[in-house]
Design an enzyme around this catalytic site. Sequence first.
Site, PDB file in Angstrom:
ATOM      1  N   GLY A  31       0.811  -1.218   0.000  1.00 54.83           N
ATOM      2  CA  GLY A  31       0.000   0.000   0.000  1.00 54.83           C
ATOM      3  C   GLY A  31       0.838   1.259   0.000  1.00 54.83           C
ATOM      4  N   LEU A  33       0.388   3.652  -2.079  1.00 49.89           N
ATOM      5  CA  LEU A  33       0.737   3.525  -3.502  1.00 49.89           C
ATOM      6  C   LEU A  33       1.252   4.838  -4.072  1.00 49.89           C
ATOM      7  CD1 LEU A  33      -2.272   1.345  -4.740  1.00 49.89           C
ATOM      8  CD2 LEU A  33      -0.047   0.597  -3.871  1.00 49.89           C
ATOM      9  N   HIS A  37       4.324   2.074  -8.135  1.00 50.65           N
ATOM     10  CA  HIS A  37       3.335   0.989  -8.150  1.00 50.65           C
ATOM     11  C   HIS A  37       2.457   1.081  -9.404  1.00 50.65           C
ATOM     12  CE1 HIS A  37       3.844   1.371  -3.605  1.00 50.65           C
ATOM     13  NE2 HIS A  37       4.187   0.133  -3.842  1.00 50.65           N
TER      14      HIS A  37
END
Length: 284
Positions: A31, A33, A37
């Site tokens: 996570g 992000l 990513h």
Amino acid sequence: MHIFREIGPMKAYLKRERSNLSTVGLVPTMGALHAGHMSLLHASKKENAITVCSIYVNPTQFNNLADLEKYPRTLDKDIQMLVATECDAVFCPDNSMMYPAVSQLKFDFGALDKILEGEFRPGHYSGVALVVSKLFNLVQPNRAYFGQKDFQQFRVISRLVEELKFDLSLVCAPIVREVDGLAMSSRNMRLNAAERKRAVILYQSLKQTRDRLLQGESFSQLRKTVATQCNLNNVKLEYLALADRENLTQLDNITDPSRAILLIAAQVGDVRLIDNLFLTENSN
Ligand code: PAF
């Protein structure tokens, strides 16, 4: 976008998709992000019918409780970004889903997980291998995407896939950088303004060392120069290493630049950052 917090519904969805012969790409993340990513997600979307992103801050890969607690968690924003990228599904399990019982399972990759990051974060790659194995088994992707920034992680996962015969292809996507060259990382959001400015020294050190190595200077001397510069900038250098790209064994000097990689880790404030550069990589 499908949001799965539980294993059963996600497996049922993927079974349906696979029965239509859809290929599945997996982008495993913790996570927080960012554009790095997103580049993995774009690569997966290009190459697969279905893209699944997993978001899970895996406790077994943290050897430091404070680091685990401070790791940024921005699930709502992450989900918005995934929707905007047209990701097909996100898997965001909790600890009870991923570790219903305390796991005693340990991985040992020999020298590969003891050097560099392994030396500073003992047990880290065992935890990574454990959670990635679980994700591969749950999602059964055709392809899985990882960033070059964690290059040692990519090498460890390649070994894992080879040894356990996971039936999938691994993709290593290039590092995405901020305008000043700092490698994108979820940890960057923990830097204050002054630390953020100083953090660029990791990339500058890599570039300077690469250029001067290619001009024939000795690596041990260049490492000393970087250590001094980091000190002057109040950045705590953990390592600057020259290594073979394939097995990450450390080199004293370069014989074949196309096989060599420079890797760096440093603490800026209390944020630990890593970066790397292939010797033959084009960069300014
Ligand atoms: O690179 C990461 O974000 C993590 O190490 C990974 C691969 C998602 C495993 O937790």
